[in-house]
Motif scaffolding. Structure first.
Motif, PDB file in Angstrom:
ATOM      1  N   VAL A  89       0.836  -1.203   0.000  1.00 42.40           N
ATOM      2  CA  VAL A  89       0.000   0.000   0.000  1.00 42.40           C
ATOM      3  C   VAL A  89       0.874   1.258   0.000  1.00 42.40           C
ATOM      4  CG1 VAL A  89      -1.595   1.353   1.416  1.00 42.40           C
ATOM      5  CG2 VAL A  89      -2.009  -1.086   1.040  1.00 42.40           C
ATOM      6  N   GLU A  90       1.929   1.246   0.796  1.00 37.58           N
ATOM      7  CA  GLU A  90       2.804   2.403   0.867  1.00 37.58           C
ATOM      8  C   GLU A  90       3.511   2.651  -0.461  1.00 37.58           C
ATOM      9  OE1 GLU A  90       4.513   5.801   2.267  1.00 37.58           O
ATOM     10  OE2 GLU A  90       2.841   4.624   3.072  1.00 37.58           O
ATOM     11  N   THR A  91       3.941   1.589  -1.137  1.00 37.43           N
ATOM     12  CA  THR A  91       4.587   1.754  -2.444  1.00 37.43           C
ATOM     13  C   THR A  91       3.606   2.300  -3.475  1.00 37.43           C
ATOM     14  OG1 THR A  91       6.158  -0.024  -1.998  1.00 37.43           O
ATOM     15  CG2 THR A  91       5.802   0.555  -4.304  1.00 37.43           C
ATOM     16  N   LEU A  92       2.400   1.790  -3.471  1.00 41.15           N
ATOM     17  CA  LEU A  92       1.384   2.309  -4.391  1.00 41.15           C
ATOM     18  C   LEU A  92       1.141   3.792  -4.142  1.00 41.15           C
ATOM     19  CD1 LEU A  92      -1.217  -0.609  -4.305  1.00 41.15           C
ATOM     20  CD2 LEU A  92       0.380  -0.085  -6.156  1.00 41.15           C
ATOM     21  N   ARG A  93       1.121   4.160  -2.877  1.00 38.93           N
ATOM     22  CA  ARG A  93       0.874   5.560  -2.528  1.00 38.93           C
ATOM     23  C   ARG A  93       2.050   6.445  -2.959  1.00 38.93           C
ATOM     24  NH1 ARG A  93      -0.209   4.830   2.514  1.00 38.93           N
ATOM     25  NH2 ARG A  93      -2.479   4.919   2.364  1.00 38.93           N
ATOM     26  N   GLN A  94       3.269   5.996  -2.670  1.00 40.41           N
ATOM     27  CA  GLN A  94       4.446   6.811  -2.975  1.00 40.41           C
ATOM     28  C   GLN A  94       4.669   6.991  -4.474  1.00 40.41           C
ATOM     29  OE1 GLN A  94       7.846   5.184  -0.946  1.00 40.41           O
ATOM     30  NE2 GLN A  94       7.159   5.830   1.079  1.00 40.41           N
TER      31      GLN A  94
ATOM     32  N   LEU B  28      -2.007  -2.401  -8.824  1.00 34.20           N
ATOM     33  CA  LEU B  28      -1.028  -3.405  -8.409  1.00 34.20           C
ATOM     34  C   LEU B  28      -1.107  -4.597  -9.342  1.00 34.20           C
ATOM     35  CD1 LEU B  28       0.954  -4.649  -6.259  1.00 34.20           C
ATOM     36  CD2 LEU B  28      -1.094  -5.624  -5.187  1.00 34.20           C
ATOM     37  N   GLY B  29       0.051  -5.043  -9.819  1.00 34.18           N
ATOM     38  CA  GLY B  29       0.145  -6.303 -10.536  1.00 34.18           C
ATOM     39  C   GLY B  29       0.894  -7.289  -9.663  1.00 34.18           C
ATOM     40  N   THR B  30       0.188  -8.251  -9.078  1.00 36.77           N
ATOM     41  CA  THR B  30       0.796  -9.169  -8.118  1.00 36.77           C
ATOM     42  C   THR B  30       1.020 -10.542  -8.722  1.00 36.77           C
ATOM     43  OG1 THR B  30       0.444 -10.346  -6.013  1.00 36.77           O
ATOM     44  CG2 THR B  30      -1.518  -9.661  -7.182  1.00 36.77           C
ATOM     45  N   LYS B  31       2.135 -11.141  -8.369  1.00 34.05           N
ATOM     46  CA  LYS B  31       2.363 -12.535  -8.732  1.00 34.05           C
ATOM     47  C   LYS B  31       1.267 -13.398  -8.121  1.00 34.05           C
ATOM     48  CE  LYS B  31       6.037 -16.002  -8.991  1.00 34.05           C
ATOM     49  NZ  LYS B  31       5.118 -17.141  -8.860  1.00 34.05           N
TER      50      LYS B  31
ATOM     51  N   ILE C 287      -2.004 -13.494  -1.427  1.00 38.52           N
ATOM     52  CA  ILE C 287      -3.221 -12.857  -1.925  1.00 38.52           C
ATOM     53  C   ILE C 287      -4.418 -13.274  -1.083  1.00 38.52           C
ATOM     54  CG2 ILE C 287      -4.818 -12.764  -3.880  1.00 38.52           C
ATOM     55  CD1 ILE C 287      -2.377 -13.195  -5.705  1.00 38.52           C
ATOM     56  N   ASP C 288      -5.128 -12.293  -0.571  1.00 35.80           N
ATOM     57  CA  ASP C 288      -6.363 -12.558   0.165  1.00 35.80           C
ATOM     58  C   ASP C 288      -7.267 -11.343   0.075  1.00 35.80           C
ATOM     59  OD1 ASP C 288      -5.217 -10.713   1.904  1.00 35.80           O
ATOM     60  OD2 ASP C 288      -4.690 -12.194   3.426  1.00 35.80           O
ATOM     61  N   ALA C 289      -8.430 -11.431   0.707  1.00 33.38           N
ATOM     62  CA  ALA C 289      -9.393 -10.339   0.642  1.00 33.38           C
ATOM     63  C   ALA C 289      -8.848  -9.065   1.271  1.00 33.38           C
ATOM     64  CB  ALA C 289     -10.698 -10.755   1.322  1.00 33.38           C
ATOM     65  N   ASP C 290      -8.001  -9.205   2.301  1.00 29.46           N
ATOM     66  CA  ASP C 290      -7.428  -8.015   2.947  1.00 29.46           C
ATOM     67  C   ASP C 290      -6.559  -7.235   1.963  1.00 29.46           C
ATOM     68  OD1 ASP C 290      -8.686  -8.585   5.324  1.00 29.46           O
ATOM     69  OD2 ASP C 290      -6.943  -9.582   6.228  1.00 29.46           O
ATOM     70  N   LEU C 291      -5.754  -7.951   1.165  1.00 26.05           N
ATOM     71  CA  LEU C 291      -4.929  -7.281   0.163  1.00 26.05           C
ATOM     72  C   LEU C 291      -5.809  -6.576  -0.859  1.00 26.05           C
ATOM     73  CD1 LEU C 291      -2.229  -6.662  -1.275  1.00 26.05           C
ATOM     74  CD2 LEU C 291      -2.474  -8.859  -2.450  1.00 26.05           C
ATOM     75  N   VAL C 292      -6.803  -7.274  -1.350  1.00 29.76           N
ATOM     76  CA  VAL C 292      -7.696  -6.688  -2.349  1.00 29.76           C
ATOM     77  C   VAL C 292      -8.362  -5.433  -1.789  1.00 29.76           C
ATOM     78  CG1 VAL C 292      -9.748  -7.050  -3.752  1.00 29.76           C
ATOM     79  CG2 VAL C 292      -8.095  -8.907  -3.480  1.00 29.76           C
TER      80      VAL C 292
ATOM     81  N   ALA D  11      -7.395  -3.491   0.681  1.00 28.17           N
ATOM     82  CA  ALA D  11      -6.429  -2.422   0.933  1.00 28.17           C
ATOM     83  C   ALA D  11      -6.069  -1.688  -0.355  1.00 28.17           C
ATOM     84  CB  ALA D  11      -5.178  -2.994   1.586  1.00 28.17           C
ATOM     85  N   VAL D  12      -5.903  -2.445  -1.422  1.00 23.33           N
ATOM     86  CA  VAL D  12      -5.592  -1.827  -2.717  1.00 23.33           C
ATOM     87  C   VAL D  12      -6.782  -1.025  -3.227  1.00 23.33           C
ATOM     88  CG1 VAL D  12      -5.027  -2.329  -5.134  1.00 23.33           C
ATOM     89  CG2 VAL D  12      -3.861  -3.566  -3.294  1.00 23.33           C
ATOM     90  N   ARG D  13      -7.967  -1.580  -3.084  1.00 25.93           N
ATOM     91  CA  ARG D  13      -9.179  -0.896  -3.534  1.00 25.93           C
ATOM     92  C   ARG D  13      -9.395   0.421  -2.781  1.00 25.93           C
ATOM     93  NH1 ARG D  13     -10.181  -2.867  -8.306  1.00 25.93           N
ATOM     94  NH2 ARG D  13     -10.914  -5.006  -8.402  1.00 25.93           N
TER      95      ARG D  13
END
Length: 254
Positions: free
Chosen positions: A180-185, A191-194, A200-205, A207-209
Motif C-alpha cells: 500500500v505504501e509503495t502504491l501511494r508513494q 497493483l500487478g501481483t504474482k 493474496i487474500d481479501a485483505d490485500l484486495v 487495501a488496494v481498492r
C-alpha cells in the motif's frame, strides 16, 4: 469477469513476444496482450523479455539488447526455438505490437529497463492510433512507475511485485502495508501481483481498492487459481493460455 491478458501473447502456443504470439492471442479471445519492452542502443523500443537474446534466439549471435542496434537484433530468428512453423519471426518494435491491438482491446506495456526509455516511449505512444485507455504501463521499478505517472498521466501505470519468504520467520515480503505504501508513494494506478496465493487474500484486495487502485494478477495458468482470483474481484488475470483460462472462468459462471 476479469480481463484476460495474454502473457507475452499466446505464449504457450506461439513464440513469446512475437507478432505471431500477439495475433494468436487475439484469435484466442484475449481482452489484452502483454509484452516486454527494452530500449536498444540506437533508441528503438523492441519487444523482448530477457536482457539478452540468448534464450529466445538460440544458436545465433547473442546480444545484450541495450548494447545492440535495431538492425543487429532484427537479423535474428525469434521463432524457430519454439517450433519450425514459426521460423523467421523477427523481434517486433513497440509500434508494430501496438498496431495489432484492435478497437476495444488493450495492451499492457511492461517496461523492462529504466527511466531512460520514458521519453522515447512517450513519443511513440502518442504517435500510435490507440486511445489512452487502451494502453496500460506496468513495471517492477518504482522509479519508472513514479516518473511514468508524472510524465504520462493519461495512461494507467501499475506497479508489479513478486514475493520473498523469510527463511527464519517464513513471513512473506512485501507485506500488504508495504504494498500500500509503495502504491501511494509512486501514485501507481494499480497493483500487478504474482499469483502467490499465500500472499493474496481479501485483505490485500480491500487495501488496494481503498487507495482507488486496480488489482491484477500474473501469470495464472491454473484454472482453480483463476477462479479464486475472480471471486476475490481481480480486474485482470495474465496467462500464457488465454483460451483455457477464459473457458475455465466461463464454466464457473454456468
Amino acid at each position: 469477469m476479469p480481463l484476460i491478458v495474454a502473457h507475452r501473447g499466446a505464449s504457450h502456443d506461439a513464440p513469446e513476444n512475437t507478432l505471431a504470439a500477439f495475433e494468436l492471442a487475439w484469435e484466442q479471445g484475449a481482452d489484452v496482450i502483454e509484452g516486454d519492452f527494452y530500449l536498444s542502443a540506437d533508441n528503438q523500443i523492441v519487444c523482448l523479455h530477457d536482457k539478452t537474446t540468448t534464450r529466445t534466439a538460440p544458436n545465433q549471435p547473442s546480444y545484450t539488447v541495450s548494447e545492440a542496434t535495431f538492425d543487429q537484433l532484427r537479423e535474428l530468428d525469434f521463432g524457430a526455438w519454439k517450433s519450425p512453423e514459426y521460423a523467421g519471426q523477427k523481434i517486433p518494435t513497440l509500434s508494430e505490437v501496438l498496431a495489432t491491438v484492435p478497437a476495444g482491446k488493450k495492451i499492457f506495456v511492461e517496461i523492462k529497463c529504466g527511466v531512460e526509455i520514458l521519453p522515447v516511449l512517450k513519443d511513440q505512444l502518442a504517435e500510435s492510433d490507440l486511445l489512452p485507455d487502451q494502453i496500460v504501463l506496468i513495471c517492477f521499478n518504482t522509479d519508472v512507475v513514479k516518473q511514468a505517472r508524472q510524465t504520462m498521466g493519461q495512461y494507467q501505470t501499475n506497479w508489479l511485485t513478486s514475493y520473498r519468504r523469510h527463511p527464519d520467520t517464513q513471513t512473506l515480503s512485501p507485506t500488504t502495508p508495504a504494498i500500500v505504501e509503495t502504491l501511494r508513494q509512486t501514485s501507481a494506478s494499480g497493483l500487478g501481483t504474482k499469483d502467490d496465493m499465500d500472499a493474496i487474500d481479501a485483505d490485500l484486495v480491500n487495501a488496494v481498492r481503498e487507495l482507488g487502485c486496480g488489482i491484477h494478477a500474473w501469470t495464472v495458468d491454473n484454472p482453480t487459481t483463476a477462479k479464486t482470483l475472480r471471486q476475490l474481484g481481480f480486474d485482470s488475470i495474465t496467462t500464457n493460455q488465454p483460451a483455457n483460462i477464459r473457458a475455465a472462468l466461463n464454466s464457473s459462471t454456468n
